[in-house]
Scaffold this active site. Sequence first.
Site, mmCIF file in Angstrom:
data_model
loop_
_atom_site.group_PDB
_atom_site.id
_atom_site.type_symbol
_atom_site.label_atom_id
_atom_site.label_comp_id
_atom_site.label_asym_id
_atom_site.label_seq_id
_atom_site.Cartn_x
_atom_site.Cartn_y
_atom_site.Cartn_z
ATOM 1 N N ASP A 188 0.845 -1.197 0.000
ATOM 2 C CA ASP A 188 0.000 0.000 0.000
ATOM 3 C C ASP A 188 0.884 1.252 0.000
ATOM 4 O OD1 ASP A 188 -2.315 1.860 0.902
ATOM 5 O OD2 ASP A 188 -3.273 -0.096 0.820
ATOM 6 N N HIS A 284 -3.568 6.223 3.566
ATOM 7 C CA HIS A 284 -4.311 5.033 3.168
ATOM 8 C C HIS A 284 -3.672 3.753 3.711
ATOM 9 C CE1 HIS A 284 -5.844 1.924 0.373
ATOM 10 N NE2 HIS A 284 -6.883 2.712 0.181
ATOM 11 N N SER A 609 -11.273 -0.638 -0.194
ATOM 12 C CA SER A 609 -9.941 -0.631 0.420
ATOM 13 C C SER A 609 -10.022 -0.914 1.912
ATOM 14 C CB SER A 609 -9.264 0.734 0.233
ATOM 15 O OG SER A 609 -8.678 0.848 -1.029
#
Length: 817
Positions: A188, A284, A609
Amino acid sequence: MLLCSRRAHLAVIAASVAVGALLTIGELPAVYAVPPGPATPSVPAPIPSRYIVTLTGKPIVTYDGDVKGLGATRPSKGERVDVRTGRAKRYRAYLERQQANAAARVGAKPLKHYAVSLNGFATTLSPDQARTLEHAPGVLSVTKDRPRKLTGNKNPVDFLKLSGSNGVWAAQGGKKNAGRGVVVGIVDSGYWPESKSFAGEPLGTSQPTTADPFRPYRSGSKKITMKKADGQKFTGTCQAGDSFTGDECNTKVIGARSFSATYESQTPLAQRSDYLSPRDGDGHGTHVASTAAGNAGVSASIAGHSFGKISGVAPAAKLAIYKVAFTSKIDQEPAIYIGDALAAVDAAISDGVDVINYSVSSSDALDDPVDRAFLSAASAGIFVATAAGNEGPGAATLHHVTPWETTVAASTVAPYVGTVVLGNGKKYAGISTTVNGKVGPARLVTARSVKRASAAATDADVCAPHSLSHAKAAGKIVVCDRGVVDRVDKSAEVKRAGGKGMVLANLTANSTDGDTHAVPTVHLNVPFGPAVKAYAKKAGATATLRQGNLSSTPIRYPQITSFSSRGPSLGNGGDLLKPDIAAPGASILAAVAPPSNGKHKFDFYSGTSMASPHVAGIAALYFGVHPKWSPMAVKSAIMTTASRVKKSNGKLSRDYFAQGAGNVRPDRMFNPGVIFDAGLKDWLAFLEGEGFATDTGVKPIDPSDYNAPSIAIGDLVGSQTVTRRITAVKPGSYATTISVPGVTATVSPSVVNFTSAGQTKTVEITFSRKTAPLSEVVFGSLKFTGAGTLARLPITVVPQAGDAPNMVAGAGASGSG
């Protein structure tokens, strides 16, 4: 049914689907249009682009010794691949020579070799070179390396029944044992090491003890080693870089690496804005990692308001970070290049992770290079969780459609709710994390009515930056339309103009999100959003924002979010159900990177996600109990024990194109009764049946016969029989029940008897259309009941009069299940 060869066709699908889902940083057209007549000097020559070329030969993880003079490198069952052996090094050298020869066919040279999870290389090609190489012998696919996107009760761990005295964690001996001995790899945007979700003890050099067998330790100046629950070892690296010394790793995060070669080659130095290190420049990756395996009992607050304590799904599992997503000054949404992702997957496999989470976009194609790399990861015993995509609610919008991955849709949990109480007495409930008391009463106005004189009315409608007048908006609650502008930027504009609060109105059906807004905000869906906006246009309109649901309309959960991508998968012809499963993905509170998140240490994110790391964490819990189980056995247990989600009216949904097998139920998954296992040979047979030449000698199967814990037939013409291999977890007699409305469906044998655990038997399920409408999907289910357990397989069937293309949309008939 067996399909004709679709290799070139799927490569085109992959490219065309990816274009809509990817960023456009530095992109160039694949082919320049050539005007009729002779070329002139004014027509520019096609500019070369970076490509990933995948060859048909096996990578190190799956190579079984079929090249003369080169021994097998594929690990034995239950073992992990070792890329440091002499055999692996010799085979790697052989692959790299093959790759160089392939590139030389068109006058190119490899820029980067891939050999562990994928037999391929990165290179620069012109469009003509790419087309030529795509059709060369031994070449599986040629894919332009465009950047991809992240797919990004109230506490999911409570809702999933992980916490509490009777929860899943308690059954495993408490939070300290939930996922113990398991390593979760996060591919990620990195992580924020200072977050309490990743706190741990400093790493020492002492070997682990009998009392603490899974304690990680430093083995040399750069390596971190941990013995795992499966008896294998993880060996990681804490890589230094920008604002990251390499000493940040600890007993929680035992590996942190960064992969940016392609990003750096495609992003000029002046345009870079991210850390070239494992440090998260977006938030994120931090959110995903803390969701999957963050520490338990971490106090979370935003802007001084406490939201209690949060925990990762597998709080005792360790984390290994592989950063591949980087922001730029051109676009703050992180870019993920295929080449960087492949390098990270290679590293994760080599390091020895047990689970990989990949919350990044892909395509609806079976020859995607990263998805192919995950075949090798799964072959190495690694469970791979991927995000289904955020392009719903339209049909056929999926990403990650291969059988060796677990593709996760996003569902809701008990929401944070706020109510808009209008001056006329009507009350409308929506989602809010920022209304923590009473706001108002105050004047309620549309954004257009308080716009700046110089602002366009359409800009004001969506509360675009600098579109509202402070003199007109001050002290008022402003109704802003959803769309065009980021949701949190709308409330920032209301705050700049002195507004007291905001009503964010969906004018068409869409998700409602618990964003951290600059002013107290309630997000309303249709029909409530348009109703509030219509009232705001009236003279003297007022409103009060209140915490909680004061309306008479309950908000049902779990539902599939509107943004979650839906099936069917056109890439696999509708013969494999995707998504596989659903998990919480709406308004999920987790750790973030403060600099890029308004200085908040925690925040609410929504997306598939966020759903995928819930399943990654659940897989880690499973490996903590059954460390020797295969990834597909774990996937089967998760899917067959799932529960169907709800529709907005509270009734159970049977739309398996939206939810897969249903919402995860960790409290049920350790008692599946039977499982549907699969491995490398099954995946290769599936690919052969889909028209891909794997050059392995494996015979093709009808893709519908792949041993999935679901059944899908994209074109049911006449009668079709599919097979499933069932393995007993518990011995006993399992009775079958099947229901597919309008379709005659039978199971043979109808009762399956097992005398011992581990025994495997085969059943045949025959389908033929009876009254079901043609060219419309029919949803049904097959249940195996026995030994005090229930395993449910979702079924999707599309009856056809002849062998017609799949063009399926909307919800069809549904059976019991």
